[in-house]
Design an enzyme around this catalytic site. Structure first.
Site, PDB file in Angstrom:
ATOM      1  N   ASP A  82      13.855  16.657   4.797  1.00 13.40           N
ATOM      2  CA  ASP A  82      13.132  17.903   4.239  1.00 13.40           C
ATOM      3  C   ASP A  82      13.468  18.890   5.095  1.00 13.40           C
ATOM      4  O   ASP A  82      13.566  18.649   6.529  1.00 13.40           O
ATOM      5  CB  ASP A  82      11.610  17.539   4.136  1.00 13.40           C
ATOM      6  CG  ASP A  82      10.870  18.585   3.293  1.00 13.40           C
ATOM      7  OD1 ASP A  82      11.378  19.509   2.840  1.00 13.40           O
ATOM      8  OD2 ASP A  82       9.637  18.500   3.185  1.00 13.40           O
ATOM      9  N   ASP A 116       8.235  10.321  -2.546  1.00 13.49           N
ATOM     10  CA  ASP A 116       8.286   9.931  -1.137  1.00 13.49           C
ATOM     11  C   ASP A 116       6.638   9.920  -0.705  1.00 13.49           C
ATOM     12  O   ASP A 116       5.972  10.808  -1.345  1.00 13.49           O
ATOM     13  CB  ASP A 116       8.948  10.612  -0.216  1.00 13.49           C
ATOM     14  CG  ASP A 116       8.519  11.905   0.317  1.00 13.49           C
ATOM     15  OD1 ASP A 116       8.663  12.901  -0.768  1.00 13.49           O
ATOM     16  OD2 ASP A 116       7.855  12.381   1.060  1.00 13.49           O
ATOM     17  N   CYS A 153       2.611 -10.898  -3.124  1.00 15.59           N
ATOM     18  CA  CYS A 153       3.487 -10.065  -2.347  1.00 15.59           C
ATOM     19  C   CYS A 153       4.674 -10.922  -1.656  1.00 15.59           C
ATOM     20  O   CYS A 153       4.145 -12.198  -1.224  1.00 15.59           O
ATOM     21  CB  CYS A 153       2.702  -9.355  -1.348  1.00 15.59           C
ATOM     22  SG  CYS A 153       4.029  -8.138  -0.354  1.00 15.59           S
ATOM     23  N   CYS A 171       6.581 -10.075   0.947  1.00 16.30           N
ATOM     24  CA  CYS A 171       6.889  -9.604   2.238  1.00 16.30           C
ATOM     25  C   CYS A 171       6.835 -10.614   3.231  1.00 16.30           C
ATOM     26  O   CYS A 171       6.036 -11.760   3.148  1.00 16.30           O
ATOM     27  CB  CYS A 171       6.168  -8.161   2.732  1.00 16.30           C
ATOM     28  SG  CYS A 171       4.686  -8.577   3.300  1.00 16.30           S
ATOM     29  N   CYS A 175       3.094 -11.388   4.379  1.00 18.52           N
ATOM     30  CA  CYS A 175       2.026 -12.055   3.489  1.00 18.52           C
ATOM     31  C   CYS A 175       2.920 -13.448   3.362  1.00 18.52           C
ATOM     32  O   CYS A 175       2.012 -14.505   3.231  1.00 18.52           O
ATOM     33  CB  CYS A 175       2.319 -11.359   1.928  1.00 18.52           C
ATOM     34  SG  CYS A 175       1.428 -10.187   1.815  1.00 18.52           S
ATOM     35  N   HIS A 201       4.173  -4.609   4.796  1.00 21.10           N
ATOM     36  CA  HIS A 201       3.405  -4.952   3.683  1.00 21.10           C
ATOM     37  C   HIS A 201       3.224  -3.769   2.715  1.00 21.10           C
ATOM     38  O   HIS A 201       3.343  -3.848   1.529  1.00 21.10           O
ATOM     39  CB  HIS A 201       2.226  -5.618   4.097  1.00 21.10           C
ATOM     40  CG  HIS A 201       1.230  -5.834   2.576  1.00 21.10           C
ATOM     41  ND1 HIS A 201       1.561  -6.938   1.828  1.00 21.10           N
ATOM     42  CD2 HIS A 201       0.169  -5.002   2.405  1.00 21.10           C
ATOM     43  CE1 HIS A 201       0.782  -6.649   0.892  1.00 21.10           C
ATOM     44  NE2 HIS A 201      -0.268  -5.451   1.058  1.00 21.10           N
TER      45      HIS A 201
HETATM   46 ZN   LIG Z   1       2.962  -8.187   1.842  1.00 24.50          ZN
END
Ligand SMILES: [Zn+2]
Length: 378
Positions: free
Chosen positions: A91, A272, A326, A328, A331, A357
């Site tokens: 930016d 974003d 999830c 990730c 998790c 996460h």
């Molecule tokens: Zn997660």
């Protein structure tokens, strides 16, 4: 280079696409994690890759002041400096210098030449213009660079909004000229549609920006992302002017997963927001999943604002993951109870686990929306 192809249809006006950059193709729609100072706060670039981040953002204003664009250029540019080999978008810093000059700020003086401002770091006087901003963004070397614009507050009177818009448009023409002196196959310049919450100004701005025939088109302003009904209104006003074959980017949109799904259905390709990492640091963790309902997707969550507050007592003994669906690493490996403990103890590990996460939830929401559309069509 910088060719955008629509490759499929998503719900509403949504589209799937591909945008070619020197650091690889972006599969759109795409959520872009924000790494303002060349770092996505508390997340390692390797982890960003693991959670499916395709592109990240950095900010020209912050890097221009510290460590300085020249230093980063000497070290091989932003990609080498931060060890991220996928696309980067910078930016310009227009929004940041504008915020310095807002009532109460008083740290920026805007003239047709550019903006004189006091550094928020050490109080030194600095100057940014459309040309200086582009030169600095060229040194940083991001794949996508943004034009230097002048924001307006949404509560600004029409006269003030028009003055800011005219300046933004003049600055865009100057920025384009500066950009064309460099390798336009190495960096794509996007123009920004401003005009606050005035329909005629937004329409005028859209036509002006589209007429520059740049590789991509951005929609900016205070409303975008923070007031979703206002955002929808702005996109509806300008939708007819936006060419099919250019990526569309709403700047600062992505407060929660459902907002991103809304933007996708409005035909937006890139977004974003600092919210996923900022909320994570404050204990707010997304939970829920994308479901298909009457041909539209929505984000279903059992919690208000699609997030839990991990600091709440109810999670002190909770043996489940933050979100059962999830995928990730947080998790897969840690419980709500452990994150609750880390958060309450202000352990540094919390910030990294929580940010990974929230970013993954945002990126996965986009992936799931594409996946659901594919299944519906087959
Ligand atoms: Zn997660």
């Amino acid at each position: 280079m910088f060719e955008f192809k629509v490759t499929g249809k998503l719900a509403g006006r949504g589209r799937k696409g591909s945008f070619s950059t020197p650091h690889g193709n972006l599969a759109t729609p795409v959520f872009m994690p924000v790494g303002t100072r060349a770092s996505v706060k508390s997340v390692n670039p390797r982890e960003l890759e693991e959670i499916g981040a395709q592109i990240i953002l950095a900010n020209n204003y912050h890097l221009f002041l510290r460590p300085g664009s020249d230093i980063i250029a000497r070290l091989g540019g932003l990609h080498a400096f931060m060890n991220w080999n996928k696309p980067i978008l910078t930016d310009s810093g227009g929004f940041q210098v504008w915020s310095l000059g807002e009532p109460g700020g008083g740290l920026a003086k805007i003239t047709p030449a550019g903006v004189e401002f006091r550094s928020h770091l050490d109080g030194t006087i600095n100057f940014l213009s459309p040309e200086i901003a582009i030169d600095s963004e060229v040194k940083l070397g991001a794949d996508i660079i943004m034009a230097f614009d002048q924001c307006t507050s949404d509560t600004a009177k029409k006269d003030a909004a028009r003055t800011a818009l005219e300046l933004t448009n003049t600055w865009l023409v100057r920025g384009v000229k500066e950009w064309q002196k460099h390798d336009t196959e190495k960096q794509a310049l996007f123009g920004i549609i401003q005009g606050a919450l005035h329909e005629d100004l937004r329409r005028e701005a859209a036509q002006f920006v589209v007429a520059q025939d740049l590789p991509g088109i951005a929609i900016g302003g205070e409303t975008i992302g923070y007031n979703m009904s206002g955002t929808q209104q702005v996109i509806d006003w300008i939708a007819d002017y936006l060419p099919e074959n250019k990526p569309r980017y709403t700047m600062g949109l992505g407060l929660k997963p459902s907002d991103v799904l809304t933007a996708i259905s409005l035909g937006i390709d890139m977004f974003d927001c600092v919210a996923p990492t900022r909320l994570a640091r404050n204990g707010a963790l997304y939970t829920g999943k994308v479901i298909s309902k009457n041909g539209e997707y929505c984000f279903e969550s059992n919690y208000p604002n699609e997030r839990i507050n991990i600091g709440n007592k109810e999670f002190a003994g909770d043996a489940g993951p933050i979100d059962p669906d999830c995928d990730c690493e947080t998790c897969k490996n840690f419980t709500r109870a452990y994150l609750h403990h880390l958060f309450r103890s202000k352990e540094l590990l919390y910030y990294s686990l929580a940010s990974v996460h929230n970013l993954r939830m945002m990126i996965k929401a986009v992936e799931d929306a594409k996946e659901l559309a594919l299944r519906r069509q087959s």
